[in-house]
Design a protein around this motif. Sequence first.
Motif, PDB file in Angstrom:
ATOM      1  N   TRP A  40      22.873 -47.817 -34.864  1.00  0.00           N
ATOM      2  CA  TRP A  40      22.569 -47.779 -33.438  1.00  0.00           C
ATOM      3  C   TRP A  40      21.120 -47.351 -33.261  1.00  0.00           C
ATOM      4  CZ3 TRP A  40      26.621 -46.772 -29.340  1.00  0.00           C
ATOM      5  CH2 TRP A  40      27.892 -47.202 -29.753  1.00  0.00           C
ATOM      6  N   VAL A  41      20.425 -47.964 -32.305  1.00  0.00           N
ATOM      7  CA  VAL A  41      19.040 -47.611 -32.003  1.00  0.00           C
ATOM      8  C   VAL A  41      18.905 -47.485 -30.485  1.00  0.00           C
ATOM      9  CG1 VAL A  41      16.621 -48.328 -32.141  1.00  0.00           C
ATOM     10  CG2 VAL A  41      18.182 -48.875 -34.017  1.00  0.00           C
ATOM     11  N   THR A  42      18.280 -46.393 -30.038  1.00  0.00           N
ATOM     12  CA  THR A  42      17.973 -46.243 -28.615  1.00  0.00           C
ATOM     13  C   THR A  42      16.467 -46.077 -28.456  1.00  0.00           C
ATOM     14  OG1 THR A  42      18.167 -43.828 -28.552  1.00  0.00           O
ATOM     15  CG2 THR A  42      20.175 -45.087 -28.143  1.00  0.00           C
ATOM     16  N   ILE A  43      15.955 -46.602 -27.350  1.00  0.00           N
ATOM     17  CA  ILE A  43      14.554 -46.409 -26.991  1.00  0.00           C
ATOM     18  C   ILE A  43      14.534 -45.694 -25.647  1.00  0.00           C
ATOM     19  CG2 ILE A  43      12.373 -47.504 -26.373  1.00  0.00           C
ATOM     20  CD1 ILE A  43      13.126 -49.822 -28.234  1.00  0.00           C
ATOM     21  N   THR A  44      13.918 -44.529 -25.619  1.00  0.00           N
ATOM     22  CA  THR A  44      13.775 -43.764 -24.389  1.00  0.00           C
ATOM     23  C   THR A  44      12.303 -43.765 -23.999  1.00  0.00           C
ATOM     24  OG1 THR A  44      15.616 -42.339 -25.028  1.00  0.00           O
ATOM     25  CG2 THR A  44      14.146 -41.516 -23.311  1.00  0.00           C
ATOM     26  N   GLU A  45      12.035 -44.229 -22.784  1.00  0.00           N
ATOM     27  CA  GLU A  45      10.671 -44.240 -22.293  1.00  0.00           C
ATOM     28  C   GLU A  45      10.412 -42.971 -21.484  1.00  0.00           C
ATOM     29  OE1 GLU A  45       9.518 -48.873 -21.990  1.00  0.00           O
ATOM     30  OE2 GLU A  45      10.588 -48.060 -20.265  1.00  0.00           O
ATOM     31  N   VAL A  46       9.424 -42.232 -21.929  1.00  0.00           N
ATOM     32  CA  VAL A  46       9.070 -40.959 -21.308  1.00  0.00           C
ATOM     33  C   VAL A  46       7.678 -41.118 -20.694  1.00  0.00           C
ATOM     34  CG1 VAL A  46       8.726 -38.498 -21.696  1.00  0.00           C
ATOM     35  CG2 VAL A  46      10.419 -39.736 -23.064  1.00  0.00           C
ATOM     36  N   PRO A  47       7.529 -40.877 -19.394  1.00  0.00           N
ATOM     37  CA  PRO A  47       6.213 -41.021 -18.767  1.00  0.00           C
ATOM     38  C   PRO A  47       5.156 -40.166 -19.477  1.00  0.00           C
ATOM     39  CG  PRO A  47       7.904 -40.653 -17.103  1.00  0.00           C
ATOM     40  CD  PRO A  47       8.545 -40.432 -18.445  1.00  0.00           C
ATOM     41  N   ARG A  48       3.922 -40.672 -19.510  1.00  0.00           N
ATOM     42  CA  ARG A  48       2.826 -39.976 -20.205  1.00  0.00           C
ATOM     43  C   ARG A  48       2.654 -38.544 -19.724  1.00  0.00           C
ATOM     44  NH1 ARG A  48      -0.509 -42.648 -23.472  1.00  0.00           N
ATOM     45  NH2 ARG A  48      -2.237 -41.210 -23.096  1.00  0.00           N
ATOM     46  N   GLU A  49       2.882 -38.287 -18.425  1.00  0.00           N
ATOM     47  CA  GLU A  49       2.688 -36.934 -17.909  1.00  0.00           C
ATOM     48  C   GLU A  49       3.730 -35.946 -18.438  1.00  0.00           C
ATOM     49  OE1 GLU A  49       4.877 -39.241 -14.606  1.00  0.00           O
ATOM     50  OE2 GLU A  49       3.141 -39.630 -15.888  1.00  0.00           O
ATOM     51  N   ASN A  50       4.754 -36.449 -19.099  1.00  0.00           N
ATOM     52  CA  ASN A  50       5.777 -35.582 -19.692  1.00  0.00           C
ATOM     53  C   ASN A  50       5.559 -35.357 -21.183  1.00  0.00           C
ATOM     54  OD1 ASN A  50       6.935 -35.502 -17.173  1.00  0.00           O
ATOM     55  ND2 ASN A  50       8.628 -36.844 -17.660  1.00  0.00           N
ATOM     56  N   TRP A  51       4.432 -35.813 -21.723  1.00  0.00           N
ATOM     57  CA  TRP A  51       4.082 -35.638 -23.126  1.00  0.00           C
ATOM     58  C   TRP A  51       2.904 -34.677 -23.243  1.00  0.00           C
ATOM     59  CZ3 TRP A  51       6.392 -38.007 -27.355  1.00  0.00           C
ATOM     60  CH2 TRP A  51       7.255 -39.068 -27.089  1.00  0.00           C
ATOM     61  N   GLY A  52       2.853 -33.983 -24.330  1.00  0.00           N
ATOM     62  CA  GLY A  52       1.700 -33.151 -24.636  1.00  0.00           C
ATOM     63  C   GLY A  52       1.454 -33.142 -26.133  1.00  0.00           C
ATOM     64  N   VAL A  53       0.190 -33.115 -26.525  1.00  0.00           N
ATOM     65  CA  VAL A  53      -0.197 -33.060 -27.931  1.00  0.00           C
ATOM     66  C   VAL A  53      -1.217 -31.942 -28.087  1.00  0.00           C
ATOM     67  CG1 VAL A  53      -1.259 -34.300 -29.847  1.00  0.00           C
ATOM     68  CG2 VAL A  53       0.207 -35.537 -28.234  1.00  0.00           C
ATOM     69  N   GLY A  54      -0.927 -31.025 -28.993  1.00  0.00           N
ATOM     70  CA  GLY A  54      -1.858 -29.942 -29.242  1.00  0.00           C
ATOM     71  C   GLY A  54      -2.078 -29.045 -28.025  1.00  0.00           C
ATOM     72  N   GLY A  55      -1.068 -28.955 -27.178  1.00  0.00           N
ATOM     73  CA  GLY A  55      -1.165 -28.104 -25.991  1.00  0.00           C
ATOM     74  C   GLY A  55      -1.812 -28.768 -24.793  1.00  0.00           C
ATOM     75  N   THR A  56      -2.144 -30.052 -24.933  1.00  0.00           N
ATOM     76  CA  THR A  56      -2.801 -30.778 -23.840  1.00  0.00           C
ATOM     77  C   THR A  56      -1.911 -31.915 -23.353  1.00  0.00           C
ATOM     78  OG1 THR A  56      -4.945 -30.319 -24.863  1.00  0.00           O
ATOM     79  CG2 THR A  56      -4.869 -32.071 -23.208  1.00  0.00           C
ATOM     80  N   PRO A  57      -1.640 -31.957 -22.041  1.00  0.00           N
ATOM     81  CA  PRO A  57      -0.847 -33.065 -21.506  1.00  0.00           C
ATOM     82  C   PRO A  57      -1.559 -34.416 -21.694  1.00  0.00           C
ATOM     83  CG  PRO A  57      -1.047 -31.301 -19.894  1.00  0.00           C
ATOM     84  CD  PRO A  57      -1.993 -30.989 -21.019  1.00  0.00           C
ATOM     85  N   LEU A  58      -0.778 -35.465 -21.933  1.00  0.00           N
ATOM     86  CA  LEU A  58      -1.353 -36.790 -22.080  1.00  0.00           C
ATOM     87  C   LEU A  58      -1.628 -37.440 -20.732  1.00  0.00           C
ATOM     88  CD1 LEU A  58       0.719 -38.429 -24.948  1.00  0.00           C
ATOM     89  CD2 LEU A  58      -1.510 -37.352 -25.093  1.00  0.00           C
ATOM     90  N   GLY A  59      -0.840 -37.068 -19.708  1.00  0.00           N
ATOM     91  CA  GLY A  59      -0.908 -37.692 -18.390  1.00  0.00           C
ATOM     92  C   GLY A  59      -2.244 -37.729 -17.812  1.00  0.00           C
TER      93      GLY A  59
END
Length: 59
Positions: A40-59
């Motif tokens: 089984w494979v699922t793809i969940t799309e998460v808006p960019r503003e809900n992601w962060g890398v290294g303590g910095t939001p991507l949004g």
Amino acid sequence: MPLIQISQTPGLTTEQKTEVIAAVTRAYAEASGKNESSVWVTITEVPRENWGVGGTPLG
């Protein structure tokens, strides 16, 4: 039943998602010896503003 979950930012077309699901399924089945029909494979799309890398939001 193996379940592979992919989280990503939105942007893939339906056709691209179909290809990703097929490719991931094939790769997992080949590497694990499992039957593709059990993967089984699922793809969940998460808006960019809900992601962060290294303590910095991507949004």
